[in-house]
Design a protein around this motif. Sequence first.
Motif, PDB file in Angstrom:
ATOM      1  N   PHE A   4       0.833  -1.213   0.000  1.00  0.00           N
ATOM      2  CA  PHE A   4       0.000   0.000   0.000  1.00  0.00           C
ATOM      3  C   PHE A   4       0.864   1.259   0.000  1.00  0.00           C
ATOM      4  CE2 PHE A   4       0.846  -0.488   4.475  1.00  0.00           C
ATOM      5  CZ  PHE A   4       0.902   0.795   4.962  1.00  0.00           C
ATOM      6  N   ILE A   5       2.045   1.190   0.641  1.00  0.00           N
ATOM      7  CA  ILE A   5       2.944   2.347   0.632  1.00  0.00           C
ATOM      8  C   ILE A   5       3.546   2.508  -0.756  1.00  0.00           C
ATOM      9  CG2 ILE A   5       5.096   3.295   1.575  1.00  0.00           C
ATOM     10  CD1 ILE A   5       4.447   2.018   4.208  1.00  0.00           C
ATOM     11  N   GLU A   6       3.931   1.377  -1.371  1.00  0.00           N
ATOM     12  CA  GLU A   6       4.495   1.439  -2.715  1.00  0.00           C
ATOM     13  C   GLU A   6       3.475   1.991  -3.707  1.00  0.00           C
ATOM     14  OE1 GLU A   6       6.572  -1.594  -5.976  1.00  0.00           O
ATOM     15  OE2 GLU A   6       5.992  -2.291  -3.986  1.00  0.00           O
ATOM     16  N   ALA A   7       2.234   1.623  -3.517  1.00  0.00           N
ATOM     17  CA  ALA A   7       1.178   2.118  -4.408  1.00  0.00           C
ATOM     18  C   ALA A   7       0.956   3.610  -4.210  1.00  0.00           C
ATOM     19  CB  ALA A   7      -0.117   1.346  -4.150  1.00  0.00           C
ATOM     20  N   MET A   8       1.083   4.067  -2.973  1.00  0.00           N
ATOM     21  CA  MET A   8       0.844   5.478  -2.682  1.00  0.00           C
ATOM     22  C   MET A   8       1.843   6.373  -3.408  1.00  0.00           C
ATOM     23  SD  MET A   8       0.728   7.385   1.030  1.00  0.00           S
ATOM     24  CE  MET A   8      -0.910   6.752   1.400  1.00  0.00           C
ATOM     25  N   PHE A   9       3.088   5.881  -3.603  1.00  0.00           N
ATOM     26  CA  PHE A   9       4.126   6.713  -4.182  1.00  0.00           C
ATOM     27  C   PHE A   9       4.322   6.457  -5.686  1.00  0.00           C
ATOM     28  CE2 PHE A   9       5.118   7.052   0.270  1.00  0.00           C
ATOM     29  CZ  PHE A   9       5.490   8.393   0.389  1.00  0.00           C
ATOM     30  N   ARG A  10       3.484   5.603  -6.303  1.00  0.00           N
ATOM     31  CA  ARG A  10       3.585   5.435  -7.745  1.00  0.00           C
ATOM     32  C   ARG A  10       3.135   6.697  -8.460  1.00  0.00           C
ATOM     33  NH1 ARG A  10       1.326   0.155  -6.941  1.00  0.00           N
ATOM     34  NH2 ARG A  10      -0.689   0.949  -7.662  1.00  0.00           N
ATOM     35  N   ASN A  11       3.722   6.973  -9.590  1.00  0.00           N
ATOM     36  CA  ASN A  11       3.400   8.189 -10.347  1.00  0.00           C
ATOM     37  C   ASN A  11       2.099   7.994 -11.105  1.00  0.00           C
ATOM     38  OD1 ASN A  11       3.630  10.735 -11.396  1.00  0.00           O
ATOM     39  ND2 ASN A  11       4.992  10.091 -13.076  1.00  0.00           N
ATOM     40  N   GLU A  12       1.044   7.758 -10.342  1.00  0.00           N
ATOM     41  CA  GLU A  12      -0.287   7.604 -10.910  1.00  0.00           C
ATOM     42  C   GLU A  12      -1.212   8.578 -10.211  1.00  0.00           C
ATOM     43  OE1 GLU A  12      -1.329   3.574 -10.326  1.00  0.00           O
ATOM     44  OE2 GLU A  12       0.243   2.775 -11.631  1.00  0.00           O
ATOM     45  N   THR A  13      -2.273   8.990 -10.891  1.00  0.00           N
ATOM     46  CA  THR A  13      -3.178  10.000 -10.339  1.00  0.00           C
ATOM     47  C   THR A  13      -3.795   9.580  -9.004  1.00  0.00           C
ATOM     48  OG1 THR A  13      -3.661  10.884 -12.531  1.00  0.00           O
ATOM     49  CG2 THR A  13      -5.271  11.325 -10.781  1.00  0.00           C
ATOM     50  N   PRO A  14      -4.379   8.377  -8.874  1.00  0.00           N
ATOM     51  CA  PRO A  14      -4.959   8.004  -7.571  1.00  0.00           C
ATOM     52  C   PRO A  14      -3.911   7.991  -6.445  1.00  0.00           C
ATOM     53  CG  PRO A  14      -5.690   6.488  -9.274  1.00  0.00           C
ATOM     54  CD  PRO A  14      -4.593   7.304  -9.883  1.00  0.00           C
ATOM     55  N   LEU A 450     -11.445  10.299  -6.271  1.00  0.00           N
ATOM     56  CA  LEU A 450     -10.962   8.927  -6.063  1.00  0.00           C
ATOM     57  C   LEU A 450     -11.958   7.908  -6.546  1.00  0.00           C
ATOM     58  CD1 LEU A 450      -9.398   9.280  -2.488  1.00  0.00           C
ATOM     59  CD2 LEU A 450      -8.181   8.838  -4.622  1.00  0.00           C
ATOM     60  N   ALA A 451     -13.254   8.224  -6.431  1.00  0.00           N
ATOM     61  CA  ALA A 451     -14.293   7.286  -6.869  1.00  0.00           C
ATOM     62  C   ALA A 451     -14.242   7.048  -8.376  1.00  0.00           C
ATOM     63  CB  ALA A 451     -15.674   7.805  -6.455  1.00  0.00           C
ATOM     64  N   GLU A 452     -13.702   7.989  -9.119  1.00  0.00           N
ATOM     65  CA  GLU A 452     -13.650   7.841 -10.572  1.00  0.00           C
ATOM     66  C   GLU A 452     -12.682   6.744 -11.006  1.00  0.00           C
ATOM     67  OE1 GLU A 452     -12.655  11.605 -12.212  1.00  0.00           O
ATOM     68  OE2 GLU A 452     -14.446  12.627 -11.403  1.00  0.00           O
ATOM     69  N   TYR A 453     -11.784   6.324 -10.082  1.00  0.00           N
ATOM     70  CA  TYR A 453     -10.790   5.327 -10.449  1.00  0.00           C
ATOM     71  C   TYR A 453     -11.097   3.940  -9.892  1.00  0.00           C
ATOM     72  CZ  TYR A 453      -8.003   9.223 -12.104  1.00  0.00           C
ATOM     73  OH  TYR A 453      -7.565  10.323 -12.799  1.00  0.00           O
TER      74      TYR A 453
END
Length: 454
Positions: A4-14, A450-453
Amino acid sequence: MPAFIEAMFRNETPARLRLWTASAVCATVALLLSVSLVMAQVRDQIGVIGREAAPQAATAADLYFALSDLDAQVTRILLAGDNDELAGSRIDALGAYRDRGHQVDQDLQRSLTTGAGQAERAIVLDLMDGLAVYRQRVGQAVTAQATAPPAGAGQLAPAALGYYTQATNLLHQRLLPAARELREAGTERLDDAYARKTATEGTGVTLVLLLGGALLGLLLGLQIWLARRFRRTWSPPLAVATALGAILALASIVVLHAQSGQLADGRDRGLGPYLALSELRALGYDAAADTGRYVVSANLAYYRDDFDSKSACLTGTAACRSPEVSPAAGETAPVSAPGAPRGGLIRLAGTETADRWIAYQSGHERILALADDGRTAEAVRLLTGIRRGDAAFDFAYFDASLAGVTEARAQEFDRALRAAERTTTGWVVLPVVTLTLVALLIPYGVRRRLAEYR
């Protein structure tokens, strides 16, 4: 690294949106904790100043004054003796001696119960022990004078004079220095309490500027990023959160500065002058007692010189050399500097009070002239009489004016203290409520994006 931490810092909009949101919420929580803790500590420090430090300093000043008057009344009692013409003066002096003794006892008791440290308690206990010896010597002097063969007014029996000399020496060599030490300790503690509160205020303002600025920067950055990324108008919940955060940060700084100014004004215009005036009032009583001591001691020149030195401190002239008066402004700690007693009555109490002291000083000089001419009975009548024109009347007239000014200064500090307490009322809870709302508005403002993703 957790997923979840790795996902938080990915260069993606969400992920970037979650990072913005989490950072803003963390800044909000940090600001909440900082403001609440600082305000709670400031309120506690205001309470320490108002309930402990200031009362302790005031009690020590009052104790010094009461001890000074105690000895002055003993002098009047002995001078009046059993002379029928001076019976009224003797009764008045006995009543004043009783009242001052009760005042001293109360001050000593309060000094033990107002948060005094071990050193202050040791001084108080020593004072109690010395006071018991002083009262014993006074009782012996009065008894010796009452049982001695009748003598002229102002002429003490050798035994009475011996006991009286022991008593007044004990007062000036042990009791008053100890009371002065207690007074200085109280003033030092008061200065320390103010310094601690000032440090807390400075820390609070710094934290609010840093954390509040960080929060506002994050919220504004988040809204700009959202507007550019989603091509939408500003989010109302985020706009409200930004406004609340800005208002709270600004209001916190205003409250910290406002209560600081109120207490500083109360110190400079109320408490500092009150303590200085209490010193001058005690000095006035001790100087007035020197008039009687001169007569009692058969014109000992020491008491003439001692009176002149104390009177110089009261009038604010350069001849002031009394160790019983605090140094001039600029040579003292912050609390006493605004109202340093070495500067005279005119600066602290006004010309009317100073003129009344000068009137007593003129009476003092007449009394000493009579005593020097061998007209001791006339000197005693002028000294102890309570009619207009007598020294006791002139001194009471002076003291009434000085007491009125002193009480007004004490009331001014009390008003400033209450104002500071009102200013900070609710500021422990208000940041919690406001910033909790801000912390809830932040995720609420981005929930649709966030709901859009999903």
